[in-house]
Structure formats: structure tokens, C-alpha cells
Design an enzyme around this catalytic site. Structure first.
Site, PDB file in Angstrom:
ATOM      1  N   ARG A 235       0.860  -1.176   0.000  1.00 36.38           N
ATOM      2  CA  ARG A 235       0.000   0.000   0.000  1.00 36.38           C
ATOM      3  C   ARG A 235       0.902   1.233   0.000  1.00 36.38           C
ATOM      4  NH1 ARG A 235      -3.346  -2.841  -1.560  1.00 36.38           N
ATOM      5  NH2 ARG A 235      -5.416  -3.297  -0.755  1.00 36.38           N
ATOM      6  N   GLU A 264      -2.511   7.445  -5.089  1.00 33.11           N
ATOM      7  CA  GLU A 264      -2.869   6.757  -6.341  1.00 33.11           C
ATOM      8  C   GLU A 264      -4.325   6.922  -6.750  1.00 33.11           C
ATOM      9  OE1 GLU A 264      -1.799   2.649  -5.192  1.00 33.11           O
ATOM     10  OE2 GLU A 264      -3.902   2.116  -5.454  1.00 33.11           O
TER      11      GLU A 264
HETATM   12  P1  NAI Z   1      -1.264 -11.304   5.014  1.00 36.30           P
HETATM   13  O1  NAI Z   1      -2.295 -10.862   6.007  1.00 36.30           O
HETATM   14  O2  NAI Z   1      -1.215 -12.740   4.627  1.00 36.30           O
HETATM   15  O3  NAI Z   1       0.196 -10.893   5.534  1.00 36.30           O
HETATM   16  C1  NAI Z   1       0.503  -9.635   6.043  1.00 36.30           C
HETATM   17  C2  NAI Z   1       1.593  -9.825   7.089  1.00 36.30           C
HETATM   18  O4  NAI Z   1       2.054  -8.530   7.503  1.00 36.30           O
HETATM   19  C3  NAI Z   1       1.124 -10.546   8.365  1.00 36.30           C
HETATM   20  O5  NAI Z   1       1.960 -11.659   8.620  1.00 36.30           O
HETATM   21  C4  NAI Z   1       1.223  -9.489   9.453  1.00 36.30           C
HETATM   22  O6  NAI Z   1       1.573 -10.028  10.722  1.00 36.30           O
HETATM   23  C5  NAI Z   1       2.324  -8.598   8.899  1.00 36.30           C
HETATM   24  N1  NAI Z   1       2.373  -7.254   9.461  1.00 36.30           N
HETATM   25  C6  NAI Z   1       1.363  -6.502   9.947  1.00 36.30           C
HETATM   26  N2  NAI Z   1       1.837  -5.311  10.337  1.00 36.30           N
HETATM   27  C7  NAI Z   1       3.163  -5.309  10.096  1.00 36.30           C
HETATM   28  C8  NAI Z   1       4.200  -4.361  10.291  1.00 36.30           C
HETATM   29  N3  NAI Z   1       3.949  -3.145  10.774  1.00 36.30           N
HETATM   30  N4  NAI Z   1       5.453  -4.694   9.921  1.00 36.30           N
HETATM   31  C9  NAI Z   1       5.718  -5.924   9.396  1.00 36.30           C
HETATM   32  N5  NAI Z   1       4.767  -6.858   9.184  1.00 36.30           N
HETATM   33  C10 NAI Z   1       3.511  -6.559   9.539  1.00 36.30           C
HETATM   34  O7  NAI Z   1      -1.481 -10.374   3.744  1.00 36.30           O
HETATM   35  P2  NAI Z   1      -1.013 -10.650   2.242  1.00 36.30           P
HETATM   36  O8  NAI Z   1      -2.060 -11.415   1.512  1.00 36.30           O
HETATM   37  O9  NAI Z   1       0.360 -11.171   2.255  1.00 36.30           O
HETATM   38  O10 NAI Z   1      -1.044  -9.166   1.636  1.00 36.30           O
HETATM   39  C11 NAI Z   1      -0.158  -8.175   2.080  1.00 36.30           C
HETATM   40  C12 NAI Z   1      -0.588  -6.842   1.515  1.00 36.30           C
HETATM   41  O11 NAI Z   1      -0.399  -6.840   0.098  1.00 36.30           O
HETATM   42  C13 NAI Z   1      -2.086  -6.519   1.678  1.00 36.30           C
HETATM   43  O12 NAI Z   1      -2.368  -5.968   2.951  1.00 36.30           O
HETATM   44  C14 NAI Z   1      -2.305  -5.509   0.581  1.00 36.30           C
HETATM   45  O13 NAI Z   1      -2.071  -4.212   1.104  1.00 36.30           O
HETATM   46  C15 NAI Z   1      -1.240  -5.848  -0.457  1.00 36.30           C
HETATM   47  N6  NAI Z   1      -1.798  -6.353  -1.714  1.00 36.30           N
HETATM   48  C16 NAI Z   1      -1.431  -5.737  -2.888  1.00 36.30           C
HETATM   49  C17 NAI Z   1      -1.923  -6.185  -4.094  1.00 36.30           C
HETATM   50  C18 NAI Z   1      -1.503  -5.561  -5.402  1.00 36.30           C
HETATM   51  O14 NAI Z   1      -2.155  -5.791  -6.436  1.00 36.30           O
HETATM   52  N7  NAI Z   1      -0.430  -4.783  -5.452  1.00 36.30           N
HETATM   53  C19 NAI Z   1      -2.899  -7.280  -4.160  1.00 36.30           C
HETATM   54  C20 NAI Z   1      -3.156  -7.912  -2.883  1.00 36.30           C
HETATM   55  C21 NAI Z   1      -2.644  -7.426  -1.707  1.00 36.30           C
END
Ligand code: NAI
Length: 332
Positions: A235, A264
Site C-alpha cells: 500500500r 494513487e
Molecule cells: P497477510 O495478512 O497474509 O500478511 C501480512 C503480514 O504482515 C502478516 O503476517 C502481518 O503479521 C504482517 N504485518 C502486519 N503489520 C506489520 C508491520 N507493521 N510490519 C511488518 N509486518 C507486519 O497479507 P497478504 O495477503 O500477504 O497481503 C499483504 C498486503 O499486500 C495486503 O495488505 C495488501 O495491502 C497488499 N496487496 C497488494 C496487491 C496488489 O495488487 N499490489 C494485491 C493484494 C494485496
């Protein structure tokens, strides 16, 4: 049930119509090209639920408006829900559901594409060769094998990135308040500051919430290895873009690859090619040869779009049938 689908593009319609045809009782889908905001909330008139994407505004005022129209559900066709006021939705009794995972490998693979392109300058080589310039000056990269990559957020996407990089022979470091054993099997968990200090490439894969806005700020950029690469497919607001520009200008930051940008909303998912873009921060980014920006396309594969449509219909059916929704987003 009648559903207003906001920010709907042709590809959304194609995959949603395909999924809807498989429904025993198809939904009445009203596609709106407009994104959701206080100005467009009226488009949900007569609808039982709405379906939104990453840049639709679903704050308390919009939710109030939706509630007055009788809308009972907000269905996100994405994983992140930082654009929704979950507390306000809960108070109004509006169900919020998301698609928690849709091919995390799709985003991971795009992350790798950004790394590979920036590292070997294929975006520049493409244009150069087409113009008959076969000089190699300026195209020098590093061998990824043996390099250290720091992954901030080792959830589904971060883990998928780690697995690919592990295959490349990279050393993988992770920072996550909730470490997983799957990650520690292939990488080393460290604190954020040492991840920044040790990594040749830093890539962001954590969700955005108020507490980690500008997680990568001027101070954190100063902790990174001189010449390191920064990647963000998560993000936009996780990075302080103005501080990043200063780090690029001082040559401290070696390269930047982003699929997301903090402002964005005004740009991404629109054709602005005939407009004067008045976002000076974005335009400054565009002037650097070592910056690569894509317009939030990390998720954009046929497999992921099919999964998004399928899971959204499962979520819609929970509201239609009055059953509990496993993908509901709620605050404790
Ligand atoms: P997920 O929920 O599986 O993993 C996110 C991880 O980040 C978790 O393990 C959590 O503990 C950790 N986390 C939370 N706060 C944190 C911090 N301050 N510092 C370090 N780690 C922290 O989520 P997933 O599926 O891996 O997605 C991650 C992000 O990717 C989503 O939140 C979304 O913003 C982004 N995304 C982007 C897309 C794109 O098209 N560019 C598409 C899908 C998701």
C-alpha cells in the site's frame, strides 16, 4: 439481490458475469464505472449491497449514506481493507467481507518482475534496442544469487516472495510481529532496523493501518544500505514518498519499484494520458531513471480475477442466505 459494483472495469464485468452465470439464482449486478465516494453513494439506491475495490472510499459518512439507502453489505474484491471504516460499519450493522487471498503468488511474481526489471534495466534496454542503440552503458546490474533481501511482512505474499528468492539463491530476512514457521524454514527473522541495514533489496508486504503509515520514512531510509533497492507492492502510504525522493536525489537509495502510491486514487485505474497531471511528487518520481512505477497491477492475472469473483460470490451468498461469512472483517 441487487448489487452496485463500483469502480467496475471491463475485466471486472467479464469475470463477475462469468461467475454470476454459475449461480442458481443470479444476482442483479449494476456496474458503475465511478468509484465510491460521498458524491456517488446515491448510485447504490435500490441495492441490497455494494461491491468495491482498493481506492473506493468507504468512510463513516459514506457508510451512513449507504445505511440510509438500505445497503446491508460491503463486499471488497481485494484483501486490504484500509479504505473501510470497520468500526462505523459494525455500528451500523453493515457486513464487510473481503477476499483474503487471491493468488498471493500473482503479487509475489509482480514483485519479482519489479526487482528484475530495475536490477537489469530491461525497461531501458527495451527502448534502447528498438532505437538501434546497443550500448550497454547504464545497464549494469548485480547478480541476485547470494544477495540479501529483506521482506517486511511475511504473510501470504511475503512468504511467496521469499520462496521465489530462495530459489534464486538469495539470503532472505524477514520482519513481522507475527512470524510464521513456514517463513523461518527458509529465512531469518530479524528486527526492522537490522533488516534495513543488512538488505540489498527491501520489499514491503504488510497491510496498511494508521500505526504503520510512513513506516519507511526519512529515518528508516537512512538505515538502509547505500545503493539498496526499495520495492512496495503493498500500500502506497507505507512509504513517505517525499522522503524517498530526497533519498533518490542524494543517491542514497539505489532504485525504487512501486506498484502502489500514496496518492494513487487520482491516477491509477484511469487513462490520464491526455491530462496534465498536477501531482508534482508523482511527476518528480517519473524523472528518475532508477524508478519503476506500475499502476496497482500486482493482482492482475486471470487466475486471481477468477478467484476474486468466486470468493466475492461466496461472500454475497452469505448475506443472501443469512449465514455467517468466513471472510467478514470485524474489529474485536
Ligand atoms: P497477510 O495478512 O497474509 O500478511 C501480512 C503480514 O504482515 C502478516 O503476517 C502481518 O503479521 C504482517 N504485518 C502486519 N503489520 C506489520 C508491520 N507493521 N510490519 C511488518 N509486518 C507486519 O497479507 P497478504 O495477503 O500477504 O497481503 C499483504 C498486503 O499486500 C495486503 O495488505 C495488501 O495491502 C497488499 N496487496 C497488494 C496487491 C496488489 O495488487 N499490489 C494485491 C493484494 C494485496
Amino acid at each position: 439481490m441487487r448489487i452496485a459494483v463500483f469502480s467496475a472495469h471491463t475485466y471486472d464485468k467479464d469475470f463477475f458475469d462469468e461467475a454470476n452465470r454459475r449461480e442458481p439464482a443470479p444476482f442483479d449486478l449494476i456496474y458503475q464505472e465511478a468509484s465510491l465516494s460521498l458524491q456517488t453513494v446515491a448510485f447504490a439506491q435500490g441495492c441490497d449491497a455494494i461491491c468495491v475495490f482498493v481506492n473506493d472510499v468507504v468512510n463513516a459518512s459514506v457508510l451512513e449514506g449507504l445505511h440510509k439507502l438500505g445497503v446491508k453489505g460491503v463486499f471488497l474484491r481485494c484483501a486490504g481493507f484500509n479504505n473501510v471504516d470497520i468500526d462505523a460499519a459494525q455500528k451500523l450493522g453493515i457486513l464487510v467481507a473481503r477476499v483474503p487471498a487471491y493468488a498471493p503468488e500473482a503479487v509475489a511474481e509482480h514483485t519479482i518482475a519489479l526487482i528484475m526489471t530495475l536490477n537489469r534495466h530491461t525497461h531501458r534496454a527495451y527502448n534502447r534496442v528498438r532505437e538501434g542503440n546497443f550500448m550497454l552503458n547504464g545497464l549494469l546490474g548485480m547478480t541476485l544469487h547470494g544477495k540479501t533481501v529483506g521482506i517486511i511482512g511475511t504473510g501470504k505474499i511475503g512468504l511467496a516472495v521469499a520462496r521465489i528468492l530462495n530459489g534464486f539463491g538469495c539470503r532472505v530476512l524477514g520482519f513481522d510481529p507475527m512470524p510464521s514457521t513456514e517463513f523461518t524454514a527458509i529465512g531469518e527473522m530479524v528486527d526492522l532496523d537490522s533488516l534495513l541495514a543488512r538488505s540489498d533489496i527491501v520489499t514491503l508486504h504488510c497491510p496498511l493501518f494508521e500505526g504503520n503509515r510512513h513506516l519507511i520514512d526519512r529515518h528508516k531510509l537512512g538505515l538502509m544500505k547505500p545503493g539498496a533497492m526499495l520495492i512496495n507492492t503493498s500500500r502506497g502510504a507505507l512509504i513517505d514518498t517525499r522522503a524517498v525522493i530526497l533519498a533518490l536525489k542524494s543517491r542514497r537509495l539505489g532504485a525504487l519499484g512501486i506498484d502502489v502510491y500514496e496518492e494513487e486514487n487520482e491516477l491509477f485505474f484511469h487513462d490520464r494520458s491526455s491530462d496534465i497531471i498536477d501531482d508534482d511528487v508523482f511527476q518528480r518520481l517519473m524523472t528518475f531513471p532508477n524508478v519503476l512505477v506500475t499502476g496497482h497491477q500486482g493482482f492482475f492475472t486471470t487466475d486471481a480475477l477468477r478467484e476474486i469473483a468466486d470468493v466475492t460470490f461466496q461472500n454475497l451468498n452469505c448475506l443472501a442466505n443469512g449465514t455467517s461469512c468466513p471472510n467478514a472483517v470485524m474489529n474485536a
